[in-house]
Scaffold this motif. Sequence first.
Motif, PDB file in Angstrom:
ATOM      1  N   GLN A 186      -6.091  -2.821   2.482  1.00 43.74           N
ATOM      2  CA  GLN A 186      -4.674  -2.963   2.284  1.00 43.74           C
ATOM      3  C   GLN A 186      -4.577  -3.771   1.121  1.00 43.74           C
ATOM      4  N   GLU A 207       7.878  -0.901   0.543  1.00 43.92           N
ATOM      5  CA  GLU A 207       6.298  -1.150   0.633  1.00 43.92           C
ATOM      6  C   GLU A 207       5.582   0.030   1.580  1.00 43.92           C
ATOM      7  N   PHE A 208       4.639   0.703   1.014  1.00 46.42           N
ATOM      8  CA  PHE A 208       4.013   1.439   2.015  1.00 46.42           C
ATOM      9  C   PHE A 208       2.548   0.830   2.353  1.00 46.42           C
ATOM     10  N   VAL A 209       2.474   0.915   3.618  1.00 46.45           N
ATOM     11  CA  VAL A 209       1.127   0.390   4.384  1.00 46.45           C
ATOM     12  C   VAL A 209       0.675   1.268   5.178  1.00 46.45           C
ATOM     13  N   ASP A 210      -0.851   1.655   4.600  1.00 53.60           N
ATOM     14  CA  ASP A 210      -1.837   2.844   5.151  1.00 53.60           C
ATOM     15  C   ASP A 210      -2.531   2.096   6.106  1.00 53.60           C
ATOM     16  N   ALA A 211      -1.915   2.135   7.438  1.00 50.96           N
ATOM     17  CA  ALA A 211      -2.949   1.357   8.474  1.00 50.96           C
ATOM     18  C   ALA A 211      -3.598   2.513   9.331  1.00 50.96           C
ATOM     19  N   ASP A 259      -4.587 -11.462   5.679  1.00 53.28           N
ATOM     20  CA  ASP A 259      -3.257 -12.077   5.865  1.00 53.28           C
ATOM     21  C   ASP A 259      -3.221 -12.128   7.323  1.00 53.28           C
ATOM     22  N   ALA A 278       7.219 -15.332  12.331  1.00 53.08           N
ATOM     23  CA  ALA A 278       7.577 -15.578  10.929  1.00 53.08           C
ATOM     24  C   ALA A 278       9.061 -15.404  11.212  1.00 53.08           C
ATOM     25  N   GLU A 310       3.847 -10.045   9.505  1.00 55.74           N
ATOM     26  CA  GLU A 310       3.511 -10.050   8.249  1.00 55.74           C
ATOM     27  C   GLU A 310       4.581  -9.719   7.210  1.00 55.74           C
ATOM     28  N   TYR A 311       5.471  -8.608   7.768  1.00 55.10           N
ATOM     29  CA  TYR A 311       6.169  -7.940   6.678  1.00 55.10           C
ATOM     30  C   TYR A 311       7.540  -7.944   7.198  1.00 55.10           C
ATOM     31  N   GLY A 312       7.885  -8.721   8.020  1.00 52.00           N
ATOM     32  CA  GLY A 312       9.464  -9.078   8.583  1.00 52.00           C
ATOM     33  C   GLY A 312      10.003  -7.832   9.316  1.00 52.00           C
ATOM     34  N   ARG A 370      -6.627   0.851  -2.625  1.00 54.80           N
ATOM     35  CA  ARG A 370      -6.268   1.066  -1.233  1.00 54.80           C
ATOM     36  C   ARG A 370      -6.018   2.584  -1.006  1.00 54.80           C
ATOM     37  N   GLU A 371      -5.340   3.333  -2.141  1.00 54.04           N
ATOM     38  CA  GLU A 371      -5.042   4.465  -1.929  1.00 54.04           C
ATOM     39  C   GLU A 371      -6.367   5.627  -1.652  1.00 54.04           C
ATOM     40  N   ASN A 394      -8.781  -2.989   8.115  1.00 58.91           N
ATOM     41  CA  ASN A 394      -7.449  -2.790   7.674  1.00 58.91           C
ATOM     42  C   ASN A 394      -6.743  -3.677   6.417  1.00 58.91           C
ATOM     43  N   ALA A 440      -8.185   4.931   1.899  1.00 59.17           N
ATOM     44  CA  ALA A 440      -7.326   4.857   2.905  1.00 59.17           C
ATOM     45  C   ALA A 440      -8.001   5.048   4.491  1.00 59.17           C
ATOM     46  N   ARG A 469       4.094   8.246   0.669  1.00 60.70           N
ATOM     47  CA  ARG A 469       3.759   7.017  -0.318  1.00 60.70           C
ATOM     48  C   ARG A 469       4.383   6.994  -1.645  1.00 60.70           C
ATOM     49  N   LYS A 483       7.237   4.357  -3.040  1.00 61.29           N
ATOM     50  CA  LYS A 483       6.960   3.740  -4.387  1.00 61.29           C
ATOM     51  C   LYS A 483       8.469   3.760  -5.233  1.00 61.29           C
ATOM     52  N   GLY A 487      11.511 -13.804   9.842  1.00 63.39           N
ATOM     53  CA  GLY A 487      12.073 -12.435   9.829  1.00 63.39           C
ATOM     54  C   GLY A 487      12.052 -11.834  11.158  1.00 63.39           C
ATOM     55  N   ALA A 488      11.363 -12.166  12.213  1.00 64.62           N
ATOM     56  CA  ALA A 488      11.141 -11.599  13.382  1.00 64.62           C
ATOM     57  C   ALA A 488      12.021 -11.896  14.294  1.00 64.62           C
TER      58      ALA A 488
END
Lengths: 399, 388, 381
Positions: free
Chosen positions: A363, B211-215, A42, A214, B243-245, A368-369, A359, A372, B202, B206, A216-217
């Motif tokens: 994701q 939404e959980f983002v593991d970066a 993305d 975007a 991406e997520y707002g 993804r879990e 990343n 990680a 996490r 849920k 939202g920002a």
Amino acid sequence: MSDHLAVMLERAKDGVRSFGLARWIIVGFLLLIWFIAGIFTDNDLGTLLGDCLVRSGMNGLLVLALVLPIRAGSGLNFGIPLGIVCGLVGGIFSLELAAANPFGLSWLSGVESLSRGGSGFLIAHAVALPLSALLGLGFGWLLEKVRGQEMMVGIYVGFGAVAGMCVLWLKAPLTSPELIWPIGGDGVRNTIVLQDYYKWILDSWGEVSFGSFAPGALDPQGNAPAFTRSGGFYLPTGLMLFWLGACGLMAVFLKTRLGTALSAAGENPEYARSIGIPVARMRRWSIVISTMLAASGIIVYSQSYGFYQLYKAALWMAFPAVASILLGGASLRRAGVMHVIIGTLLFQSLLTTSLPTVNSLVQNSPYREGLANLPEIARLVIQNGVILYALSRASRGSR
Amino acid sequence: MNFKTILPLLIITSLFLACGPAPSGGGDVVIPEYPPVTAKTIDVGDLDFKIGILTGTVSQGEDEYRGAERVIARYGTENIIHKTYPDNFMTEQETTVTQLMEMARDPEVKAIIIAQAVPGTLPAIKKARRERDDLIFILVAPQEDPEQIAKNADLVLQTDDLMRGKTIIEQAKEMGAKTFVHYTFPRHMSMEILSRRRDIMRDLCKRNGIEFVDANAPDPTGDQGIAGAQKFILEDVPRLITEYGKDTAFFSTNCAMQEPLIRASLDGGAIFVEQCCPSPTHGYPGALGISIDEEIAGDMAKIREQIGKKIAEKGQAGRFGTWKVSMHIVMIEAAVELAKGKVHGKLELTDHAMIKGFLEKCGNVKVELGPFNEHENFLMVISENVPL
Amino acid sequence: MMARAVIRLLSRYAVPILFVVVCTAAITVADMNLSRISTDVLERFFRNLFLVLSLVIPIVAGLGLNFGIVLGAMAGQIGLMTVQNAKVPGLGGISVAVICSIPIAMLLGWLTGLLFNRTRGREMITGIILGFFANGIYQLLFLILAGPVIPYHAKDLLLPQGMGLRVTINLTSVERGLDDVMTIPLRTSAVVQEGTPGAKVQADGSYVKVTRWGEIPMLTLLVNVALCVLIWLLFRTKLGQDLRAVGQDPGVAEVAGIKVNRCRIIAIILSMVLAGIGQIIFLQNMTVMNTFQSHEQVGFYAIAALLVGGATVTRVTIWNAIFGTLLFHALFSIISVAAQNPKLLNSPQIGEYLREFFLYAIIGTTLAIHAWRSRSAARAS
């Protein structure tokens, strides 16, 4: 006509060959990453490319600082943290002018506006450059005394300068409430924000950007908040011009009589001495200019980064610069401006793009879990693996 | 040739991507609860012996160093020995050991407080115990393996990172977060408490529809250094906001990343619930350039007020938070009192009511606490989050 | 005549003299407790010597300072993890760890040697980046594959979720397994007056105070002596002579029929194996291993110690390693304690920064003295 074409073709071939296999491998690898990033994640490819340019411009001067000592025969200048701390002194000096009574001196008060904007950037240079020239002279003298061990001595001089400066940061007689420690009430904080001073003074000069945040920002008024880069591709025009301009000046200098004499002193000191070139003085001045470039380099770095980082931040800054120039095809005895430009662009692009791409891939994957921890590990392996591979091939490329 | 070294690795990695291990965490996440404890304190007498305190320098984090200075201001340098561990404590563990052993070999020193208990603490405790068995070790914020630390130290105090897994997500939801980004790197995820907290977060995300983002971010002690890690945060936060707002809450497990993270969250209009080590003085002053003149230096309420002003200027009031006071300073002060009580035989270091009492008295805040993994001497402490 | 001899002597021993002067000054000014210092220095010396010695062979073979020993240290750590997983106690555990680490170190050494042969002249920076690269693979192995793939099962090794190792491994089974086999404590006792702190009354009514100056781990000492002898013997064999020839001039060596690349790989393999054992000795004394960080501290300080001892990128002896380790760690220990003495400075953090500054400055000065001496020696000849 066809002769002309043949010559052109031959030249292009030469160019490709002198670029070196190692560099082509990295370029190919970067293209692969960018392709993956553009298609499978993305992430906005434009943003990634813009970030690569910003990082290259940020670090470019520090890499350029390595050229002259290599050419003059002093090897890799691991002592650039010495120049960096001078740059930081200049920077902090310029910020302190914003205080009510800078350094506790009432006759200096009222110069707050000087510390903001372009004048602050210039004042930082005005303090940093003479200081770094002076210390560079001493450093050059020291290196002359320890010929044959310059690199190891340089490492320890750089470390020593950073450690010694920490004492000064703790004891500096500063009064600006934005600089001092919030609990202790004296000394300088380890991170100083440049937001209201000269953040992005170079980056945003003539900047070009495509795309935007975007929806939202946006802030409540519908504008992208100030001091936030818009999404999409971003060209930090001023920053790139400053760096490439410095590179151009260096290239011109290397073509002058002084420049060729300096290179001769590095290539064959015995011969250079016999035709009357003051070899020792050449080496000393190469270190002085290198230190000054490092001082300016950290100010440029910080204005783009948005913070001055004091205390131990400068400790390891010589190593990425050294890796960049070696990746660009330089060796311990040979270095040119093109090595700086290519090396910085490639090295910083590798650093910038690999992690966000992995990343994002993880994701978006269904596992993804469980995966990680993988992105950072993959980055370490891929990025350093590619650099190692390039280093192992360097001898077959341009030499 | 080196390609041959990479090749098998790439194969292993791609195998992994292909089959994927069983997802860890998930079902067996335990959300922590506290047993009820009523605070009480007693008079622990005077300081008639020496206490050693080992902290970092201010560049590592101002709180602990100033905490030790506050204790010295109360008891004087005759009875408090204050030393610092090196800034690059990760590579200079021998120096940490030397500093601790120098204090431990002083027969007048009866207790040693280490804040933060960086790697090198455990070897030093084991070495000191070989030479004398009457020393009391109180650790604040240990970074080594908690099970081993609990077996070797007398008392361990830590902000409750497991419970914070719950409180941070709840607070983020209250602040309006729709996405929660958790920055970390593999070395931190090899720390039991931090990786369990990630699983709790996490799980709760849920359940709460976040939404959980593991970066991942670069390890600041690794090849890119602190500068590279911080620059990554500055670049990545705007990307994720795109991406997520804007209603994305950011969190990082690493102290060095707090300043760029706060700055980028504020500039991008995102949410920031609290730091890795919650305290008004951690990250915020550097990130926002908070004006603190000498008169209000050290006054936590005034500092919070200043931070709040800067955030309100950006129209972001209520979307940033932290704790009322620096818990590490409070822990150091309380540890000195507890050490006095223990040496004078007036209290036991497993008496949770007493420990809670001293923490509340020293910090003038409400705290809750409970043991970690049923280790009665390893206490996890939590205080309230205040929006700025 | 006399004056010149004195000057020659001074310049010959300039570095030790510098160290003795600095250390004495620090001890006097900070009024330090000598017995605590000597205990600390002895411990550091025996803990680090083997690692420093592992750097000797590659320098002789012309590979410069081997920053790649980080990989060797990793091999040693893998040995220790295995032993801790199986809970093999004491000296037996140490031996098993060494046996486990050797094949891994040899493999890593071989690969590193191949890489270094392709990056001649850039071995140092390649070594540093190789360390980063290897760290990535190490993390992959022990954060993701340990548990599901690598069959470690012990509870004090694995994280509770069964995947990945804990950040700290307490080496309970082999802690001080080598050191504690036999130690000779260094003690002095003096008759003192009644009431001196720490004094104990004797049968005859006099008061005696015992001061401990540290202890000598005999087996560790023996292992180090054995290694010195082995290195000394190595350079008297055909292989050792070849290594030396390669180090002096690879071109000439090639012409003389020596397989240069092979020699360089052998030098790196030997260095890696020794570094692995060195790391095991280091960690059995520290008793605790930081799973993902312990190896990172190896290269830098070992190299600094060797440089202080008078080694250069091209020339080294065993004595450089031994004296370097002793001087470096004595200085390190004394300055660390002196700089934080409240009698000198009332701010411990300024002491900490000054300590670092002095440390780097003295290492730099030492390098300068060595470089200056080797230059004047070259000029004289």
